[in-house]
Motif scaffolding. Structure first.
Motif, PDB file in Angstrom:
ATOM      1  N   ASN A  82       0.851  -1.185   0.014  1.00 22.38           N
ATOM      2  CA  ASN A  82      -0.026  -0.017  -0.008  1.00 22.38           C
ATOM      3  C   ASN A  82       0.966   1.283   0.087  1.00 22.38           C
ATOM      4  OD1 ASN A  82      -1.902   2.061   2.101  1.00 22.38           O
ATOM      5  ND2 ASN A  82      -2.676   1.472   0.230  1.00 22.38           N
ATOM      6  N   ARG A  83       2.119   1.172   0.639  1.00 25.37           N
ATOM      7  CA  ARG A  83       2.867   2.314   0.641  1.00 25.37           C
ATOM      8  C   ARG A  83       3.672   2.573  -0.579  1.00 25.37           C
ATOM      9  NH1 ARG A  83       5.565   0.021   5.515  1.00 25.37           N
ATOM     10  NH2 ARG A  83       3.800  -0.758   6.278  1.00 25.37           N
ATOM     11  N   ILE A  84       3.659   1.715  -1.735  1.00 24.87           N
ATOM     12  CA  ILE A  84       4.026   1.938  -2.913  1.00 24.87           C
ATOM     13  C   ILE A  84       2.837   2.216  -3.888  1.00 24.87           C
ATOM     14  CG2 ILE A  84       5.470   0.722  -4.825  1.00 24.87           C
ATOM     15  CD1 ILE A  84       6.385  -1.328  -2.986  1.00 24.87           C
ATOM     16  N   GLN A  85       3.179   3.563  -4.161  1.00 24.69           N
ATOM     17  CA  GLN A  85       1.811   4.051  -4.865  1.00 24.69           C
ATOM     18  C   GLN A  85       1.771   3.702  -6.157  1.00 24.69           C
ATOM     19  OE1 GLN A  85       1.938   8.433  -4.262  1.00 24.69           O
ATOM     20  NE2 GLN A  85       1.665   8.292  -2.138  1.00 24.69           N
ATOM     21  N   THR A  86       2.840   3.121  -6.774  1.00 12.24           N
ATOM     22  CA  THR A  86       2.569   2.645  -8.271  1.00 12.24           C
ATOM     23  C   THR A  86       2.082   1.424  -8.413  1.00 12.24           C
ATOM     24  OG1 THR A  86       4.895   1.944  -8.374  1.00 12.24           O
ATOM     25  CG2 THR A  86       4.550   4.162  -9.195  1.00 12.24           C
ATOM     26  N   VAL A  87       1.946   0.626  -7.348  1.00  6.44           N
ATOM     27  CA  VAL A  87       1.216  -0.684  -7.229  1.00  6.44           C
ATOM     28  C   VAL A  87      -0.391  -0.580  -6.862  1.00  6.44           C
ATOM     29  CG1 VAL A  87       1.054  -3.048  -6.372  1.00  6.44           C
ATOM     30  CG2 VAL A  87       3.281  -1.890  -6.606  1.00  6.44           C
ATOM     31  N   CYS A  88      -0.862  -1.022  -7.970  1.00  2.00           N
ATOM     32  CA  CYS A  88      -2.498  -0.954  -8.169  1.00  2.00           C
ATOM     33  C   CYS A  88      -3.234  -2.089  -8.184  1.00  2.00           C
ATOM     34  CB  CYS A  88      -3.137  -0.050  -9.248  1.00  2.00           C
ATOM     35  SG  CYS A  88      -2.313   1.598  -9.216  1.00  2.00           S
ATOM     36  N   VAL A  89      -4.654  -2.239  -7.742  1.00  2.00           N
ATOM     37  CA  VAL A  89      -5.393  -3.123  -7.793  1.00  2.00           C
ATOM     38  C   VAL A  89      -5.566  -3.408  -9.377  1.00  2.00           C
ATOM     39  CG1 VAL A  89      -7.944  -3.992  -7.350  1.00  2.00           C
ATOM     40  CG2 VAL A  89      -6.514  -3.032  -5.410  1.00  2.00           C
ATOM     41  N   GLY A  90      -5.633  -4.766  -9.811  1.00  3.89           N
ATOM     42  CA  GLY A  90      -5.772  -5.075 -11.073  1.00  3.89           C
ATOM     43  C   GLY A  90      -4.550  -5.318 -11.677  1.00  3.89           C
ATOM     44  N   ASP A  91      -3.323  -4.803 -11.235  1.00  3.79           N
ATOM     45  CA  ASP A  91      -1.950  -5.014 -11.790  1.00  3.79           C
ATOM     46  C   ASP A  91      -1.878  -6.704 -12.006  1.00  3.79           C
ATOM     47  OD1 ASP A  91      -1.752  -2.299 -12.017  1.00  3.79           O
ATOM     48  OD2 ASP A  91      -0.004  -2.314 -10.436  1.00  3.79           O
ATOM     49  N   SER A  92      -1.396  -6.953 -13.305  1.00  2.11           N
ATOM     50  CA  SER A  92      -1.053  -8.283 -13.439  1.00  2.11           C
ATOM     51  C   SER A  92       0.478  -8.518 -12.971  1.00  2.11           C
ATOM     52  CB  SER A  92      -1.169  -8.717 -14.797  1.00  2.11           C
ATOM     53  OG  SER A  92      -0.611 -10.025 -15.185  1.00  2.11           O
ATOM     54  N   ILE A  93       0.706  -9.630 -12.113  1.00  9.60           N
ATOM     55  CA  ILE A  93       2.310  -9.917 -11.648  1.00  9.60           C
ATOM     56  C   ILE A  93       2.620 -10.562 -12.857  1.00  9.60           C
ATOM     57  CG2 ILE A  93       3.752 -10.701 -10.109  1.00  9.60           C
ATOM     58  CD1 ILE A  93       1.261 -10.366  -8.006  1.00  9.60           C
ATOM     59  N   GLU A  94       3.703 -10.103 -13.675  1.00 14.18           N
ATOM     60  CA  GLU A  94       4.389 -10.706 -14.652  1.00 14.18           C
ATOM     61  C   GLU A  94       5.893 -11.542 -14.410  1.00 14.18           C
ATOM     62  OE1 GLU A  94       6.245  -8.726 -18.271  1.00 14.18           O
ATOM     63  OE2 GLU A  94       4.341  -9.069 -19.004  1.00 14.18           O
ATOM     64  N   ALA A  95       6.496 -10.936 -13.293  1.00  8.91           N
ATOM     65  CA  ALA A  95       7.713 -11.663 -12.986  1.00  8.91           C
ATOM     66  C   ALA A  95       8.027 -11.149 -11.363  1.00  8.91           C
ATOM     67  CB  ALA A  95       8.785 -11.281 -13.618  1.00  8.91           C
ATOM     68  N   ILE A  96       8.837 -12.016 -11.076  1.00  8.15           N
ATOM     69  CA  ILE A  96       9.245 -11.823  -9.397  1.00  8.15           C
ATOM     70  C   ILE A  96      10.926 -12.170  -9.743  1.00  8.15           C
ATOM     71  CG2 ILE A  96       9.463 -12.553  -6.931  1.00  8.15           C
ATOM     72  CD1 ILE A  96       6.582 -13.632  -7.481  1.00  8.15           C
ATOM     73  N   ASN A  97      11.824 -10.966  -9.333  1.00 11.27           N
ATOM     74  CA  ASN A  97      13.148 -11.071  -9.757  1.00 11.27           C
ATOM     75  C   ASN A  97      13.428 -11.557 -11.012  1.00 11.27           C
ATOM     76  OD1 ASN A  97      14.071  -9.736  -7.285  1.00 11.27           O
ATOM     77  ND2 ASN A  97      13.742 -11.639  -6.127  1.00 11.27           N
ATOM     78  N   ASP A  98      13.102 -11.096 -12.110  1.00  6.53           N
ATOM     79  CA  ASP A  98      13.313 -11.551 -13.579  1.00  6.53           C
ATOM     80  C   ASP A  98      12.854 -13.086 -13.588  1.00  6.53           C
ATOM     81  OD1 ASP A  98      13.922  -9.148 -14.366  1.00  6.53           O
ATOM     82  OD2 ASP A  98      16.024  -9.443 -13.874  1.00  6.53           O
ATOM     83  N   HIS A  99      11.900 -13.657 -12.799  1.00  5.89           N
ATOM     84  CA  HIS A  99      11.582 -15.026 -13.000  1.00  5.89           C
ATOM     85  C   HIS A  99      10.245 -14.896 -13.322  1.00  5.89           C
ATOM     86  CE1 HIS A  99      10.929 -19.483 -12.400  1.00  5.89           C
ATOM     87  NE2 HIS A  99       9.707 -18.931 -11.361  1.00  5.89           N
ATOM     88  N   THR A 100       9.818 -15.111 -14.467  1.00  3.90           N
ATOM     89  CA  THR A 100       8.574 -15.141 -15.031  1.00  3.90           C
ATOM     90  C   THR A 100       7.495 -16.150 -14.412  1.00  3.90           C
ATOM     91  OG1 THR A 100       6.997 -15.116 -17.151  1.00  3.90           O
ATOM     92  CG2 THR A 100       8.746 -16.655 -16.994  1.00  3.90           C
ATOM     93  N   ILE A 101       6.413 -15.298 -13.992  1.00  2.00           N
ATOM     94  CA  ILE A 101       5.342 -16.361 -13.314  1.00  2.00           C
ATOM     95  C   ILE A 101       4.033 -16.595 -14.108  1.00  2.00           C
ATOM     96  CG2 ILE A 101       6.262 -15.728 -11.070  1.00  2.00           C
ATOM     97  CD1 ILE A 101       3.100 -14.238 -11.774  1.00  2.00           C
TER      98      ILE A 101
END
Length: 126
Positions: A75-94
């Motif tokens: 919530n403190r990271i203003q650029t992260v929003c509900v509806g955002d798709s998570i494409e990768a964690i540390n360059d590891h595609t999910i």
């Protein structure tokens, strides 16, 4: 094209996770497809066990943020929003993972060590 669709909502063009297309569709209903928009990368440092987000998936390989808890790390990271798709964690595609697999990966990340999330936000309409 179908590969650009992140998720669909029923009877609203807004990114409303309570209106996700799921079960019943009536003759009077409208389906809105939310397609890929901007890609963004955010660095997150896990200072607590929970990041404060709820993840769901569309059953077709895209996990996305359904809810963000008030006052949480995310919530403190203003650029992260509900509806955002998570494409990768540390360059590891999910892409292709179910929501519970993504949640497990995020839970298992060590505390105090920064990690990067690559997110795709849905295109804004209207």
């Amino acid at each position: 094209s179908p590969g650009q669709i992140l998720f669909c909502t029923l009877n609203t063009h807004k990114v409303d996770m309570q209106k996700l297309l799921g079960g019943q569709i009536g003759l009077e209903d409208f389906i809105f497809a939310h397609v890929r928009g901007e890609t963004k990368e955010v660095e997150v440092t896990k200072t607590e066990d929970a990041l404060g987000l709820t993840i769901t998936d569309n059953g077709a390989g895209y996990a996305f943020i359904k809810r963000i808890k008030e006052g949480s790390i995310i919530n403190r990271i203003q650029t992260v929003c509900v509806g955002d798709s998570i494409e990768a964690i540390n360059d590891h595609t999910i892409v292709g993972c179910r929501h519970y697999e993504v949640a497990r990966m995020l839970r298992e990340l060590p505390r105090a060590q920064p990690f990067t999330l690559r997110l795709v936000q849905p295109k804004k309409a209207f």
